[in-house]
Design an enzyme around this catalytic site. Structure first.
Site, PDB file in Angstrom:
ATOM      1  N   ASP A  98       0.827  -1.327  -0.013  1.00 14.98           N
ATOM      2  CA  ASP A  98       0.028  -0.083  -0.249  1.00 14.98           C
ATOM      3  C   ASP A  98       0.837   1.274   0.004  1.00 14.98           C
ATOM      4  O   ASP A  98       1.833   1.350   0.837  1.00 14.98           O
ATOM      5  CB  ASP A  98      -0.943   0.099   1.395  1.00 14.98           C
ATOM      6  CG  ASP A  98      -2.306   0.732   1.035  1.00 14.98           C
ATOM      7  OD1 ASP A  98      -2.360   1.636   0.465  1.00 14.98           O
ATOM      8  OD2 ASP A  98      -3.124  -0.184   1.534  1.00 14.98           O
ATOM      9  N   ASP A 194      -3.142   4.539  -2.331  1.00 10.21           N
ATOM     10  CA  ASP A 194      -4.153   5.197  -1.110  1.00 10.21           C
ATOM     11  C   ASP A 194      -4.567   6.572  -1.786  1.00 10.21           C
ATOM     12  O   ASP A 194      -3.701   7.421  -1.868  1.00 10.21           O
ATOM     13  CB  ASP A 194      -3.479   5.245   0.193  1.00 10.21           C
ATOM     14  CG  ASP A 194      -4.523   5.533   1.253  1.00 10.21           C
ATOM     15  OD1 ASP A 194      -5.487   4.785   1.278  1.00 10.21           O
ATOM     16  OD2 ASP A 194      -4.149   6.694   1.956  1.00 10.21           O
ATOM     17  N   GLU A 249      -6.683   4.172  -5.761  1.00 11.10           N
ATOM     18  CA  GLU A 249      -7.965   4.318  -5.220  1.00 11.10           C
ATOM     19  C   GLU A 249      -8.490   5.655  -5.633  1.00 11.10           C
ATOM     20  O   GLU A 249      -7.978   6.580  -5.543  1.00 11.10           O
ATOM     21  CB  GLU A 249      -7.901   4.176  -3.578  1.00 11.10           C
ATOM     22  CG  GLU A 249      -8.940   4.352  -2.866  1.00 11.10           C
ATOM     23  CD  GLU A 249      -8.985   4.761  -1.336  1.00 11.10           C
ATOM     24  OE1 GLU A 249      -9.969   4.353  -0.711  1.00 11.10           O
ATOM     25  OE2 GLU A 249      -7.871   5.351  -0.897  1.00 11.10           O
ATOM     26  N   HIS A 323     -11.000  -3.192   3.401  1.00  9.95           N
ATOM     27  CA  HIS A 323     -10.812  -2.715   4.992  1.00  9.95           C
ATOM     28  C   HIS A 323     -11.484  -1.453   5.187  1.00  9.95           C
ATOM     29  O   HIS A 323     -11.562  -1.084   6.478  1.00  9.95           O
ATOM     30  CB  HIS A 323      -9.538  -2.638   5.167  1.00  9.95           C
ATOM     31  CG  HIS A 323      -8.729  -1.508   4.527  1.00  9.95           C
ATOM     32  ND1 HIS A 323      -8.441  -1.467   2.967  1.00  9.95           N
ATOM     33  CD2 HIS A 323      -8.388  -0.119   4.943  1.00  9.95           C
ATOM     34  CE1 HIS A 323      -8.265  -0.383   2.759  1.00  9.95           C
ATOM     35  NE2 HIS A 323      -7.984   0.510   3.652  1.00  9.95           N
ATOM     36  N   ASP A 324     -12.137  -0.910   4.134  1.00 13.87           N
ATOM     37  CA  ASP A 324     -13.083   0.257   4.508  1.00 13.87           C
ATOM     38  C   ASP A 324     -14.543  -0.066   4.379  1.00 13.87           C
ATOM     39  O   ASP A 324     -15.465   1.026   4.363  1.00 13.87           O
ATOM     40  CB  ASP A 324     -12.686   1.333   3.497  1.00 13.87           C
ATOM     41  CG  ASP A 324     -11.131   1.884   3.463  1.00 13.87           C
ATOM     42  OD1 ASP A 324     -10.749   1.899   4.943  1.00 13.87           O
ATOM     43  OD2 ASP A 324     -10.597   2.392   2.738  1.00 13.87           O
TER      44      ASP A 324
HETATM   45  C1  GLC Z   1      -7.925   5.328   2.328  1.00 13.22           C
HETATM   46  C2  GLC Z   1      -7.801   3.940   2.968  1.00 13.22           C
HETATM   47  C3  GLC Z   1      -8.360   4.289   4.369  1.00 13.22           C
HETATM   48  C4  GLC Z   1      -7.580   5.374   5.245  1.00 13.22           C
HETATM   49  C5  GLC Z   1      -7.591   6.587   4.309  1.00 13.22           C
HETATM   50  C6  GLC Z   1      -6.745   7.555   4.579  1.00 13.22           C
HETATM   51  O1  GLC Z   1      -9.323   5.582   1.983  1.00 13.22           O
HETATM   52  O2  GLC Z   1      -8.337   2.760   2.399  1.00 13.22           O
HETATM   53  O3  GLC Z   1      -8.322   3.115   5.137  1.00 13.22           O
HETATM   54  O4  GLC Z   1      -8.215   5.590   6.276  1.00 13.22           O
HETATM   55  O5  GLC Z   1      -7.309   6.298   2.751  1.00 13.22           O
HETATM   56  O6  GLC Z   1      -5.086   7.158   4.460  1.00 13.22           O
END
Ligand code: GLC
Ligand code: CA
Length: 540
Positions: A98, A194, A249, A323-324
């Site tokens: 990541d 991310d 993402e 995980h979100d």
């Molecule tokens: C992304 C991650 C999440 C995190 C956020 C800030 O959305 O997937 O888990 O809290 O970024 O880094």
């Protein structure tokens, strides 16, 4: 279409904190992953995505990095990482990491330096302003935090311990490419990036449209003015040196944006995690907890748009969980009886897994793990859950209502310990977050033994796609578009054609297919589709 390993593989996402605790301190670790790589191999996945395991004070479970070239104390050492990578490679498994570079931890040495004065060699590495605008942070409150030593505010799109880097600064960008190359030279196989579509901000920092107390910044931070320039530069200075899988993402990315990010001729990224399907009828805390009604035709049209929009040019990601997000069987399936739980988890798997794109499985999804009943706010661990809870209480929700709504939305639902056996088996001590309530029957050991389990069904599904060019590269066509219970599509390549038929409801429906059923969650195939019946038919 060009063949690529990252189009053909299946990605298994591991949340290291919750996978397996090797040293018995209640927290999952790298040695725990190494010990269990065979499990991933047997499942049939070929690529592992690891959530952040760099040094971090863990304000946001590792998404706040204080050293990009060191491993988080909880997870082990760099030797442990090297051993994990080596063993994974020896089993033919690839590892992607990541990459969290929209922001660092406030405990990163860059920020410590930058915040110390207005005049130092890192003073411009973060986003400092004399005046703040009205932007709100994703985890609540203002997106700006005052810093005494500079007499200025810094921007943090997430928590105040996650200051945003200033990508306008070339030294920042080069420092990021260097750290990417550090991991590339170690031999990793790519990055999940991310919130990467947020790195270029509108430099006029205008106030956003008010949404409650704060302004919405997304228009000025997502897919910003220099995003494509930055990604092309990143590609040139790092990505292109390696044979990587890169997935960004892209919370606010539309089909058009995603085409620019993923069309190989633009030399940016391989694929984007788009959110439109996840956000459809999503219960959420923003805007006072609205819960839209889930209607299948609307949901299907989102997939149709993305599948057709990227075909032949870009490339899709396929995912229902991470995980979100909450657990998909709890959100879209039916968990009222064991039978329906099992059928609907398998049906959902068939529904999303066989479209065009690279499929991702989030650990526990292959077991049909459900959302967890947290009985009080003290049982939650996530910073976002705690924030949402206090926002709800401040808006006059009762504690019971706030907890009930949190149960539908909290990221902690997917972060509970991975159940290896009916007693849990994740740790020998107290886990850092509680187990799901259903692990007596949702666990690896029990599901391995049961030929009809969700786990064994996933194995068949993964193998089916792996061995079929048509299911990987074929074109997608949505059928029965307006049907309110059936999700039907075909995949075609040359003169080969598959039909994927999923009953996303308890309704019993007449539906005749012709050809050979190659996978089904029922023992036989008839002209009737039963409750949550899913089948894959090879038509020719
Ligand atoms: C992304 C991650 C999440 C995190 C956020 C800030 O959305 O997937 O888990 O809290 O970024 O880094
Ligand atoms: Ca541990």
């Amino acid at each position: 279409m060009e063949r690529k390993w990252w189009k053909e593989g299946c990605v298994y996402q591991i949340y290291p904190r919750s996978f397996y605790d090797f040293n018995g301190d209640g927290i999952g670790d790298l040695k725990g992953i190494t010990k269990n790589l065979e499990y991933v191999k047997e499942l049939g996945a070929s690529i592992i995505w690891l959530n952040p395991c760099y040094k971090s004070p863990n304000d946001d479970n590792g998404y706040d990095i204080s050293d990009y070239r060191a491993i988080m104390d909880d997870f082990g050492t760099m030797e442990d990482f090297d051993a994990l990578l080596e063993k994974a490679h020896s089993l033919g498994l690839k590892i992607i990491m990541d990459l969290v570079v929209n922001h660092t931890s406030d405990e990163h040495e860059w920020f410590i330096k930058s915040s110390s004065s207005k005049d130092n060699d890192k003073s411009d590495w973060y986003i400092w302003k004399d005046q703040k605008n009205n932007w709100g942070a994703c985890f609540g409150g203002s997106a700006w935090e005052y810093c005494e030593s500079r007499g200025q505010y810094y921007l943090h799109s997430f928590s105040k311990k996650q200051p945003d880097l200033n990508w306008e600064n070339k030294d920042v960008r080069n420092a990021v490419y260097d750290l990417m190359n550090y991991w590339g030279d170690k031999g990793i196989d790519g990055f999940r990036m991310d919130v990467i579509t947020m790195i270029s901000k509108d430099q006029s920092f205008p106030d956003g449209e008010l949404n409650g107390e704060y302004g919405d910044s997304s228009k000025y931070t997502n897919n910003g003015p220099r995003i494509h320039e930055f990604l092309k530069e990143m590609n040139e200075k790092s990505i292109s040196h390696y044979d990587w899988l890169t997935v960004g993402e892209g919370a606010g990315a539309r089909v058009e944006d995603t085409l620019s990010y993923t069309d190989p001729k633009n030399k940016e990224l391989n694929m984007i995690f788009s959110f439109e399907h996840m956000n459809y009828a999503k219960p959420q805390c923003e805007n006072n907890w609205k819960e839209d009604k889930f209607l299948l035709p609307g949901y299907k049209r989102i997939y149709k748009k993305w599948q057709e929009g990227l075909d032949q040019r870009g490339w899709n990601t396929l995912y229902l969980e991470n995980h979100d997000q909450v657990r998909s069987v709890s959100r879209y399936g039916n968990t009222t009886t064991k039978e329906l739980w099992k059928k609907s988890a398998k049906a959902l798997a068939v529904m999303y897994y066989l479209m065009q794109g690279t499929p991702y499985i989030y650990m526990g999804q292959e077991l049909g793990l459900t959302n967890t009943c947290f009985n009080s706010i003290d049982e939650y661990r996530d910073i976002a859950a705690k924030n949402d809870y206090s926002v709800m209480l401040s808006r006059g929700f009762s504690k019971e209502d706030a907890l009930r709504l949190l149960n539908l939305t909290s990221r902690d639902n997917s972060r509970t310990p991975f159940p290896w056996n009916e007693n849990g088996g994740f740790t020998t001590s107290k886990p850092w977050i509680k187990y799901n309530q259903d692990i007596s029957f949702i666990n690896v050991e029990s599901e391995k033994k049961d030929p009809d389990s969700i786990l064994n069904f996933y194995k068949k599904l993964i193998a089916l796609r792996k061995n079929s060019d048509t299911l990987i590269y074929g074109s997608f066509k949505l059928l029965e578009e307006d049907d309110e219970s059936l999700f039907v599509y075909s995949r075609t390549l040359g003169d080969e054609k598959y039909l994927v038929v999923v009953n996303m409801s308890e309704d019993i429906r007449q539906y005749k297919t012709e050809g050979k059923v190659v996978l089904s969650n029922y023992d036989d195939s008839t002209d009737v589709l039963r409750s949550w019946e899913a089948k894959v038919v090879k038509e020719k």
